[in-house]
Design a protein around this motif. Structure first.
Motif, PDB file in Angstrom:
ATOM      1  N   GLU A  21       0.839  -1.207   0.000  1.00 38.50           N
ATOM      2  CA  GLU A  21       0.000   0.000   0.000  1.00 38.50           C
ATOM      3  C   GLU A  21       0.876   1.260   0.000  1.00 38.50           C
ATOM      4  O   GLU A  21       0.541   2.265  -0.648  1.00 38.50           O
ATOM      5  N   ILE A  22       1.989   1.185   0.718  1.00 35.30           N
ATOM      6  CA  ILE A  22       2.919   2.314   0.740  1.00 35.30           C
ATOM      7  C   ILE A  22       3.507   2.542  -0.651  1.00 35.30           C
ATOM      8  O   ILE A  22       3.644   3.678  -1.114  1.00 35.30           O
ATOM      9  N   LYS A  23       3.837   1.452  -1.345  1.00 33.69           N
ATOM     10  CA  LYS A  23       4.361   1.572  -2.713  1.00 33.69           C
ATOM     11  C   LYS A  23       3.358   2.278  -3.620  1.00 33.69           C
ATOM     12  O   LYS A  23       3.733   3.141  -4.439  1.00 33.69           O
ATOM     13  N   ASP A  24       2.083   1.929  -3.475  1.00 27.36           N
ATOM     14  CA  ASP A  24       1.042   2.573  -4.285  1.00 27.36           C
ATOM     15  C   ASP A  24       0.945   4.062  -3.951  1.00 27.36           C
ATOM     16  O   ASP A  24       0.773   4.904  -4.851  1.00 27.36           O
ATOM     17  N   TYR A  25       1.041   4.383  -2.676  1.00 24.61           N
ATOM     18  CA  TYR A  25       0.948   5.769  -2.215  1.00 24.61           C
ATOM     19  C   TYR A  25       2.074   6.609  -2.831  1.00 24.61           C
ATOM     20  O   TYR A  25       1.858   7.747  -3.268  1.00 24.61           O
ATOM     21  N   LEU A  26       3.273   6.055  -2.877  1.00 27.04           N
ATOM     22  CA  LEU A  26       4.445   6.809  -3.316  1.00 27.04           C
ATOM     23  C   LEU A  26       4.478   7.069  -4.818  1.00 27.04           C
ATOM     24  O   LEU A  26       5.284   7.879  -5.291  1.00 27.04           O
ATOM     25  N   VAL A  27       3.613   6.392  -5.570  1.00 28.59           N
ATOM     26  CA  VAL A  27       3.533   6.679  -7.013  1.00 28.59           C
ATOM     27  C   VAL A  27       2.189   7.296  -7.399  1.00 28.59           C
ATOM     28  O   VAL A  27       1.944   7.571  -8.577  1.00 28.59           O
TER      29      VAL A  27
ATOM     30  N   GLU B  72      -0.312   9.970  -8.201  1.00 27.02           N
ATOM     31  CA  GLU B  72      -0.163  11.347  -8.681  1.00 27.02           C
ATOM     32  C   GLU B  72      -1.015  12.345  -7.906  1.00 27.02           C
ATOM     33  O   GLU B  72      -0.792  13.559  -8.000  1.00 27.02           O
ATOM     34  N   GLU B  73      -1.989  11.861  -7.129  1.00 27.84           N
ATOM     35  CA  GLU B  73      -2.838  12.765  -6.354  1.00 27.84           C
ATOM     36  C   GLU B  73      -2.206  13.156  -5.020  1.00 27.84           C
ATOM     37  O   GLU B  73      -2.682  14.083  -4.358  1.00 27.84           O
TER      38      GLU B  73
ATOM     39  N   ILE C  12      11.934   0.553  -3.669  1.00 30.51           N
ATOM     40  CA  ILE C  12      10.765   1.423  -3.598  1.00 30.51           C
ATOM     41  C   ILE C  12      10.856   2.488  -4.687  1.00 30.51           C
ATOM     42  O   ILE C  12      11.879   3.164  -4.826  1.00 30.51           O
ATOM     43  N   THR C  13       9.779   2.634  -5.435  1.00 30.71           N
ATOM     44  CA  THR C  13       9.730   3.672  -6.469  1.00 30.71           C
ATOM     45  C   THR C  13       8.910   4.852  -5.977  1.00 30.71           C
ATOM     46  O   THR C  13       7.822   4.677  -5.426  1.00 30.71           O
ATOM     47  N   ILE C  14       9.450   6.049  -6.158  1.00 29.18           N
ATOM     48  CA  ILE C  14       8.764   7.288  -5.779  1.00 29.18           C
ATOM     49  C   ILE C  14       8.569   8.110  -7.047  1.00 29.18           C
ATOM     50  O   ILE C  14       9.524   8.325  -7.808  1.00 29.18           O
ATOM     51  N   LYS C  15       7.354   8.544  -7.268  1.00 35.04           N
ATOM     52  CA  LYS C  15       7.055   9.385  -8.424  1.00 35.04           C
ATOM     53  C   LYS C  15       6.609  10.756  -7.957  1.00 35.04           C
ATOM     54  O   LYS C  15       5.714  10.884  -7.114  1.00 35.04           O
ATOM     55  N   LYS C  16       7.266  11.778  -8.512  1.00 34.89           N
ATOM     56  CA  LYS C  16       6.910  13.157  -8.191  1.00 34.89           C
ATOM     57  C   LYS C  16       6.861  13.948  -9.493  1.00 34.89           C
ATOM     58  O   LYS C  16       7.887  14.074 -10.174  1.00 34.89           O
ATOM     59  N   GLU C  17       5.679  14.459  -9.806  1.00 36.53           N
ATOM     60  CA  GLU C  17       5.471  15.166 -11.064  1.00 36.53           C
ATOM     61  C   GLU C  17       5.871  14.239 -12.217  1.00 36.53           C
ATOM     62  O   GLU C  17       5.389  13.133 -12.308  1.00 36.53           O
ATOM     63  N   SER C  18       6.811  14.678 -13.055  1.00 37.27           N
ATOM     64  CA  SER C  18       7.195  13.863 -14.211  1.00 37.27           C
ATOM     65  C   SER C  18       8.425  13.001 -13.932  1.00 37.27           C
ATOM     66  O   SER C  18       8.906  12.284 -14.800  1.00 37.27           O
TER      67      SER C  18
END
Length: 247
Positions: free
Chosen positions: A102-108, A110-111, A133-139
């Motif tokens: 669930e944390i992985k989903d949270y970190l990617v 976009e909302e 762990i993958t983190i997505k921020k903006e692009s």
């Protein structure tokens, strides 16, 4: 002249005086999760946190009842992300590995605001979670292993930026320096762990922060201040545009 930390304590006290304990708790949690906190300020914050928790009656009624399911429930409230900090603070005393998917989903997601992803990632680093762990921020996106991530190096970047800013503006305008500190911290929380200096230098970023802070006061940067730091003007203007979108 008030510094950054004096202003933060004023905001906390104002929120407490207005009985807005949720806001006070949010500010305290955010500052305690900062990559660098002076010892005396940290002691003040911890004292305030205990007082706020007592006011909220969280210690007896809620904090003892925190579990990973409750953390997930709070994390799902995307329309009120400020309360996520409370969940992350509770998660520090729990096992984040139990909800890692669930944390992985949270970190990617976009909302989710970038700074809240930072606070959650720091919990994983604190608990030395040994997962990719993958983190997505903006692009942008990045994959790291929290157990192998060197937080000290990232903290050193923020301290180096603040030192460069201090050398340029502190002697002539301590108030401006306090605003610069706030902007630097906001930039750090927004971008971490994507602190990439391949396309610009620390000097470029420091000057962009100084210009942003000066503009926020309705002033123009005095020419002699620009001479105190060697920087690339084109890179600095690009960073200034980025700061305008963040702060």
């Amino acid at each position: 002249m008030k510094n950054y930390y004096d202003e933060i304590m004023e905001k906390i006290n104002e929120a407490v005086n207005n009985n807005d304990f949720d806001e006070a708790f949010r500010i305290v949690s955010e500052e305690l999760n900062a990559p660098y906190v002076p010892n005396d300020f940290e002691e003040q914050l911890e004292k305030m946190q205990s007082q706020i928790i007592e006011k909220l009656n969280l210690k007896d009624n809620n904090l003892s009842n925190w579990n990973t399911e409750k953390v997930l429930e709070i994390m799902s409230k995307k329309m009120d992300q400020d309360v996520h900090l409370m969940a992350f603070d509770a998660l520090r005393g729990l096992n984040a590995r139990l909800i890692i998917e669930e944390i992985k989903d949270y970190l990617v997601d976009e909302e989710i605001k970038p700074e809240y992803k930072t606070f959650l990632l720091m919990v994983l680093i604190e608990q030395a979670v040994d997962k990719e762990i993958t983190i997505k921020k903006e692009s942008e996106s990045i994959t790291i292993n929290p157990s192998k991530f060197n937080l000290n190096d990232a903290q050193d970047v923020l301290r180096d930026i603040e030192l460069k800013i201090e050398q340029v503006v502190y002697d002539t305008n301590p108030s401006l320096f306090s605003i610069c500190q706030h902007i630097a911290n906001t930039f750090f929380y927004n971008k971490f762990p994507m602190l990439n200096f391949d396309n610009y230098s620390l000097n470029d970023l420091a000057m962009a922060i100084i210009i942003k802070a000066t503009n926020s006061l309705g002033l123009e940067l005095e020419e002699y201040l620009e001479l105190k730091l060697e920087f690339n003007k084109e890179n600095t203007m690009l960073l200034l545009n980025e700061l305008n979108n963040i702060v």
